[in-house]
Design a protein around this motif. Sequence first.
Motif, short mmCIF file in Angstrom:
data_model
loop_
_atom_site.label_atom_id
_atom_site.label_comp_id
_atom_site.label_asym_id
_atom_site.label_seq_id
_atom_site.Cartn_x
_atom_site.Cartn_y
_atom_site.Cartn_z
N PRO A 178 0.83 -1.21 0.00
CA PRO A 178 0.00 0.00 0.00
C PRO A 178 0.86 1.26 0.00
O PRO A 178 2.08 1.19 0.16
N LEU A 179 0.20 2.38 -0.16
CA LEU A 179 0.87 3.68 -0.14
C LEU A 179 0.50 4.41 1.15
O LEU A 179 -0.68 4.53 1.47
N SER A 180 1.51 4.90 1.86
CA SER A 180 1.23 5.69 3.05
C SER A 180 0.85 7.11 2.63
O SER A 180 1.11 7.53 1.50
N LYS A 181 0.28 7.84 3.55
CA LYS A 181 -0.08 9.23 3.28
C LYS A 181 1.17 10.04 2.93
O LYS A 181 1.15 10.86 2.01
N ALA A 182 2.27 9.79 3.62
CA ALA A 182 3.53 10.50 3.35
C ALA A 182 4.06 10.15 1.96
O ALA A 182 4.58 11.02 1.25
N GLU A 183 3.95 8.89 1.56
CA GLU A 183 4.39 8.49 0.22
C GLU A 183 3.55 9.16 -0.85
O GLU A 183 4.09 9.63 -1.86
N GLN B 33 2.04 12.02 -0.61
CA GLN B 33 2.43 13.43 -0.65
C GLN B 33 3.73 13.62 -1.44
O GLN B 33 3.87 14.58 -2.20
N GLN B 34 4.69 12.69 -1.30
CA GLN B 34 5.94 12.78 -2.06
C GLN B 34 5.69 12.58 -3.55
O GLN B 34 6.25 13.27 -4.38
N LEU B 35 4.81 11.64 -3.89
CA LEU B 35 4.48 11.40 -5.30
C LEU B 35 3.84 12.64 -5.92
O LEU B 35 4.13 13.00 -7.06
N ILE B 36 2.98 13.30 -5.15
CA ILE B 36 2.35 14.53 -5.63
C ILE B 36 3.40 15.62 -5.84
O ILE B 36 3.34 16.38 -6.81
N GLN B 37 4.40 15.67 -4.97
CA GLN B 37 5.47 16.66 -5.14
C GLN B 37 6.27 16.41 -6.42
O GLN B 37 6.70 17.35 -7.07
N ASP B 38 6.44 15.13 -6.78
CA ASP B 38 7.11 14.81 -8.05
C ASP B 38 6.32 15.39 -9.22
O ASP B 38 6.89 15.96 -10.15
N ILE B 39 5.00 15.24 -9.17
CA ILE B 39 4.13 15.76 -10.23
C ILE B 39 4.17 17.28 -10.24
O ILE B 39 4.25 17.91 -11.30
N LYS C 80 -8.40 -4.13 -18.70
CA LYS C 80 -9.54 -4.93 -18.25
C LYS C 80 -9.61 -5.02 -16.73
O LYS C 80 -9.84 -6.09 -16.16
N LYS C 81 -9.38 -3.86 -16.08
CA LYS C 81 -9.49 -3.84 -14.62
C LYS C 81 -9.73 -2.41 -14.14
O LYS C 81 -9.53 -1.45 -14.87
N GLU C 82 -10.15 -2.34 -12.87
CA GLU C 82 -10.32 -1.04 -12.22
C GLU C 82 -8.97 -0.54 -11.75
O GLU C 82 -8.17 -1.31 -11.21
N ILE C 83 -8.74 0.74 -11.95
CA ILE C 83 -7.48 1.37 -11.55
C ILE C 83 -7.82 2.40 -10.46
O ILE C 83 -8.64 3.30 -10.68
N ARG C 84 -7.16 2.27 -9.32
CA ARG C 84 -7.38 3.21 -8.21
C ARG C 84 -6.62 4.51 -8.45
O ARG C 84 -5.56 4.53 -9.08
N LEU C 85 -7.15 5.59 -7.89
CA LEU C 85 -6.50 6.89 -8.06
C LEU C 85 -5.17 6.97 -7.32
O LEU C 85 -4.24 7.61 -7.81
N ASP C 86 -5.03 6.31 -6.16
CA ASP C 86 -3.73 6.35 -5.48
C ASP C 86 -2.66 5.66 -6.34
O ASP C 86 -1.54 6.13 -6.45
N PHE C 87 -3.02 4.56 -7.00
CA PHE C 87 -2.12 3.88 -7.93
C PHE C 87 -1.76 4.82 -9.08
O PHE C 87 -0.60 4.88 -9.51
N THR C 88 -2.74 5.56 -9.58
CA THR C 88 -2.52 6.46 -10.71
C THR C 88 -1.58 7.60 -10.34
O THR C 88 -0.78 8.04 -11.16
N ILE C 89 -1.66 8.08 -9.11
CA ILE C 89 -0.71 9.10 -8.65
C ILE C 89 0.71 8.54 -8.71
O ILE C 89 1.63 9.20 -9.20
N TYR D 272 1.89 8.30 -12.35
CA TYR D 272 2.26 9.56 -13.00
C TYR D 272 3.45 10.24 -12.35
O TYR D 272 4.16 11.00 -13.02
N SER D 273 3.74 9.95 -11.10
CA SER D 273 5.01 10.37 -10.52
C SER D 273 6.13 9.69 -11.29
O SER D 273 7.11 10.33 -11.70
N TRP D 274 5.98 8.38 -11.50
CA TRP D 274 6.97 7.63 -12.28
C TRP D 274 7.05 8.18 -13.70
O TRP D 274 8.14 8.36 -14.23
N HIS D 275 5.90 8.46 -14.32
CA HIS D 275 5.87 8.95 -15.70
C HIS D 275 6.66 10.25 -15.83
O HIS D 275 7.42 10.43 -16.79
N CYS D 276 6.50 11.15 -14.87
CA CYS D 276 7.26 12.40 -14.89
C CYS D 276 8.76 12.11 -14.83
O CYS D 276 9.53 12.61 -15.66
#
Length: 171
Positions: free
Chosen positions: A17-22, A24-30, A143-152, A155-159
């Motif tokens: 899973p992703l912690s709240k702190a993780e 927040q860091q991913l969002i900072q990358d974006i 062919k699956k559901e994608i969660r928004l936390d996963f998507t963050i 896209y951190s990785w994509h950047c």
Amino acid sequence: MTTDPRFPIGKFQAPDPLSKAEIQQLIQDIKAFPVQVKAEVFRLGAAGLEKPYRKGGWTGKQVIHHCADSHFNSFIRFKLALTEDTPTIKPYHEDLWAKQIDYQLPIDSSLAILEGLHIRWVALLENLNEMDLRKTFIHPEMKKEIRLDFTIALYSWHCRHHLGHLRMISA
């Protein structure tokens, strides 16, 4: 670091899973991405933007136009997931988009898109609550559901992935 030039920072690995702190860091990358791209553009210069990051790969210019398209699509997917019940998103053929005439234009418009879009996207991301982060969209190709936390995380990785491509051009 990887030896495969297609993946300068390695292939995406979904943290779970992703912690709240993780998150927040991913969002900072974006958040940092538009400024980092502008720094790479300055370093590369006009000639560098016309070079591919690898043989058969996109040019720096195509990478920047792709990021504007990809991030815009992701932003829309977030908005859909936040406002609809598990929407099915529309995939697109990024390789074919990169062959369109607009990818030959100067990068100024895509840099402006990235700057403005990331301001809005980060404001949205920074205000998601735990329930929002668990919302999903359906990706018909996967062919699956994608969660928004996963998507963050994606896209951190994509950047960072495409910054790696731009940095490879003048390395």
